[in-house]
Design a protein around this motif. Structure first.
Motif, PDB file in Angstrom:
ATOM      1  N   LYS A   1       4.214  -3.346  10.391  1.00 38.25           N
ATOM      2  CA  LYS A   1       4.792  -2.533   9.321  1.00 38.25           C
ATOM      3  C   LYS A   1       4.347  -1.079   9.541  1.00 38.25           C
ATOM      4  CE  LYS A   1       4.587  -4.069   5.107  1.00 38.25           C
ATOM      5  NZ  LYS A   1       4.036  -4.418   3.762  1.00 38.25           N
ATOM      6  N   TRP A   2       5.317  -0.191   9.689  1.00 37.48           N
ATOM      7  CA  TRP A   2       5.020   1.226   9.900  1.00 37.48           C
ATOM      8  C   TRP A   2       5.481   2.039   8.697  1.00 37.48           C
ATOM      9  CZ3 TRP A   2       6.017   3.341  15.519  1.00 37.48           C
ATOM     10  CH2 TRP A   2       5.250   2.586  16.427  1.00 37.48           C
ATOM     11  N   ALA A   3       4.839   3.202   8.528  1.00 38.03           N
ATOM     12  CA  ALA A   3       5.240   4.148   7.495  1.00 38.03           C
ATOM     13  C   ALA A   3       5.215   5.550   8.088  1.00 38.03           C
ATOM     14  CB  ALA A   3       4.315   4.066   6.281  1.00 38.03           C
ATOM     15  N   VAL A   4       6.008   6.442   7.491  1.00 43.34           N
ATOM     16  CA  VAL A   4       6.090   7.834   7.930  1.00 43.34           C
ATOM     17  C   VAL A   4       5.923   8.728   6.709  1.00 43.34           C
ATOM     18  CG1 VAL A   4       7.514   9.615   8.997  1.00 43.34           C
ATOM     19  CG2 VAL A   4       7.631   7.254   9.840  1.00 43.34           C
ATOM     20  N   LEU A   5       5.035   9.706   6.822  1.00 46.37           N
ATOM     21  CA  LEU A   5       4.848  10.730   5.796  1.00 46.37           C
ATOM     22  C   LEU A   5       5.275  12.052   6.406  1.00 46.37           C
ATOM     23  CD1 LEU A   5       3.765  11.480   2.971  1.00 46.37           C
ATOM     24  CD2 LEU A   5       1.484  11.723   3.999  1.00 46.37           C
ATOM     25  N   VAL A   6       6.322  12.642   5.869  1.00 47.66           N
ATOM     26  CA  VAL A   6       6.910  13.829   6.494  1.00 47.66           C
ATOM     27  C   VAL A   6       6.989  14.975   5.498  1.00 47.66           C
ATOM     28  CG1 VAL A   6       9.262  13.021   5.978  1.00 47.66           C
ATOM     29  CG2 VAL A   6       8.911  14.692   7.802  1.00 47.66           C
TER      30      VAL A   6
ATOM     31  N   LEU B   1      -0.085  10.066   0.525  1.00 44.77           N
ATOM     32  CA  LEU B   1      -0.968   9.276   1.380  1.00 44.77           C
ATOM     33  C   LEU B   1      -1.505   8.063   0.628  1.00 44.77           C
ATOM     34  CD1 LEU B   1      -2.532   8.933   4.035  1.00 44.77           C
ATOM     35  CD2 LEU B   1      -4.291  10.445   3.089  1.00 44.77           C
ATOM     36  N   ASN B   2      -1.995   8.293  -0.597  1.00 43.45           N
ATOM     37  CA  ASN B   2      -2.552   7.188  -1.375  1.00 43.45           C
ATOM     38  C   ASN B   2      -1.509   6.118  -1.680  1.00 43.45           C
ATOM     39  OD1 ASN B   2      -4.950   8.568  -1.352  1.00 43.45           O
ATOM     40  ND2 ASN B   2      -4.766   9.331  -3.452  1.00 43.45           N
ATOM     41  N   THR B   3      -0.302   6.558  -1.990  1.00 47.31           N
ATOM     42  CA  THR B   3       0.758   5.597  -2.296  1.00 47.31           C
ATOM     43  C   THR B   3       1.049   4.700  -1.106  1.00 47.31           C
ATOM     44  OG1 THR B   3       1.778   7.086  -3.907  1.00 47.31           O
ATOM     45  CG2 THR B   3       3.175   5.355  -2.984  1.00 47.31           C
TER      46      THR B   3
ATOM     47  N   TYR C   1     -11.612   7.827   2.825  1.00 46.98           N
ATOM     48  CA  TYR C   1     -10.507   7.084   3.418  1.00 46.98           C
ATOM     49  C   TYR C   1     -10.940   6.108   4.515  1.00 46.98           C
ATOM     50  CZ  TYR C   1      -7.142   9.951   0.907  1.00 46.98           C
ATOM     51  OH  TYR C   1      -6.397  10.560  -0.084  1.00 46.98           O
ATOM     52  N   GLN C   2     -12.219   6.082   4.847  1.00 49.68           N
ATOM     53  CA  GLN C   2     -12.671   5.216   5.942  1.00 49.68           C
ATOM     54  C   GLN C   2     -12.368   3.734   5.710  1.00 49.68           C
ATOM     55  OE1 GLN C   2     -16.754   6.087   6.961  1.00 49.68           O
ATOM     56  NE2 GLN C   2     -16.251   8.119   7.761  1.00 49.68           N
ATOM     57  N   PRO C   3     -12.445   3.233   4.468  1.00 48.49           N
ATOM     58  CA  PRO C   3     -12.088   1.819   4.283  1.00 48.49           C
ATOM     59  C   PRO C   3     -10.593   1.543   4.434  1.00 48.49           C
ATOM     60  CG  PRO C   3     -13.493   2.628   2.491  1.00 48.49           C
ATOM     61  CD  PRO C   3     -13.002   3.818   3.231  1.00 48.49           C
ATOM     62  N   TRP C   4      -9.792   2.605   4.446  1.00 49.70           N
ATOM     63  CA  TRP C   4      -8.339   2.434   4.417  1.00 49.70           C
ATOM     64  C   TRP C   4      -7.668   2.722   5.753  1.00 49.70           C
ATOM     65  CZ3 TRP C   4      -6.234   0.586  -0.072  1.00 49.70           C
ATOM     66  CH2 TRP C   4      -7.029   0.659  -1.216  1.00 49.70           C
ATOM     67  N   LEU C   5      -8.209   3.679   6.517  1.00 48.28           N
ATOM     68  CA  LEU C   5      -7.488   4.111   7.718  1.00 48.28           C
ATOM     69  C   LEU C   5      -8.424   4.400   8.875  1.00 48.28           C
ATOM     70  CD1 LEU C   5      -7.833   7.457   8.152  1.00 48.28           C
ATOM     71  CD2 LEU C   5      -6.376   7.493   6.138  1.00 48.28           C
TER      72      LEU C   5
END
Length: 328
Positions: free
Chosen positions: A31-36, A76-78, A110-114
């Protein structure tokens, strides 16, 4: 844990085309996501990247590069909490400074997330011979921050562009990987390279949008009242004007291509509904690329960017006159 790559590059270097290529190679089981983020207010890249197999989040006309900018944090959080993608690709505006984004992504919060992996910078070597671009602080810092440099648009280079790239490689690349390519065709495996370039970056006067009211001409809706709107933006010595037209407005193919080709601005992007299907327009200077698509998008979006104010009203007048059909 989401693997994150930042993909930077100055205006017109081919970031969105590279993203499209990478999305086309996405493994089916991921599953990929893009933040633009775009400089303009209209948001063209979202239309280009939509329905490409990734979850998309747009920040149009905002300041993604500002660590205090809520749009970046909220977006980012969403994505991290609600979507939980295996991989997140972040494309800031071509006028964005990477320091604040990298600082945010490296924050212990953000270390636990990414996991922040290799950062890329798309480079059109022809820009190395353009003083206005080469002297731009964000252009320099995008290159300084990158782990991997993608020297793009090789099919458009002249010998002097190759020489400029080689001189830059010898004096400033400092052992980092430099890849040459055309149309953003890079190996997906590069995304898994580690983030190693931890050099400190200077602060820069990053872009904050300057909202401008609609002009008198843009408020004169003529035939088809309420079917379109215009938005203006400016920052860091660049100016943008964009239009969005509803789903019932279509354009004559040759006329819209000629309008885009000859508009006296440096940058044109558009996703435009035609009588049948749509045309994607991408122009940087004299480089003019179009793609025809059989399926029409939900609306038409056009964005112009220039390094000085243009006669937006005159351009708009011509644009309105080439609408082929306005359905009742």
């Amino acid at each position: 844990m989401t693997r994150v790559n930042l993909i930077t590059g100055f205006l017109g270097c081919g970031k969105t085309t590279t993203l499209l290529h990478l999305l086309a190679t996405k493994p089916d089981n991921e599953k990929w996501a893009v933040l633009v983020n775009e400089f303009g207010e209209i948001g063209i890249d979202g239309s280009l990247l939509a329905e490409r197999g990734a979850v998309l989040k747009e920040i149009s006309g905002g300041c993604m590069c500002c660590v205090n900018g809520l749009p970046m944090q909220v977006g980012l959080n969403t994505l991290l909490k609600q979507v939980k993608p295996d991989r997140l690709l972040i494309e800031p505006t071509g006028l964005g400074h990477p320091k604040q984004i990298l600082s945010m992504l490296s924050d212990p919060l953000y270390q636990p997330w990414l996991t922040l992996q290799a950062t890329f910078c798309l480079l059109d070597p022809r820009q190395l011979r353009q003083p206005r671009v080469k002297e731009n602080e964000n252009f320099r810092n995008q290159l300084l921050a990158a782990d991997i440099i993608i020297a793009n648009k090789k099919d458009c280079w002249q010998p002097e562009d190759e020489s400029a790239l080689e001189n830059w490689r010898q004096t400033e690349a400092e052992g980092r990987l430099v890849i040459t390519t055309t149309r953003g065709q890079i190996d997906r495996a590069l995304l898994d390279k580690p983030r190693r370039n931890l050099r400190p970056l200077a602060d820069a006067a990053h872009h904050h949008p300057v909202k401008q009211p609609l002009s008198l001409l843009s408020s004169l809706q003529l035939a088809g009242a309420g079917r379109w709107r215009r938005a203006l933006n400016e920052g860091q010595g660049y100016f943008s004007c964009g239009w969005v037209f509803d789903s019932e407005t279509v354009f004559e193919t040759i006329a819209i291509l000629e309008w885009a080709r000859h508009a006296p601005v440096s940058r044109v992007k558009g996703v435009i509904r035609l009588g049948q299907g749509a045309v994607y327009i991408n122009r940087q200077g004299e480089d003019f690329h179009i793609e025809m698509h059989p399926t029409a998008p939900p609306d038409s979006r056009i964005e112009l960017i220039n390094d000085q104010p243009a006669d937006w009203n005159a351009l708009q007048h011509k644009l309105l006159n080439i609408r082929l059909t306005i359905k009742a």
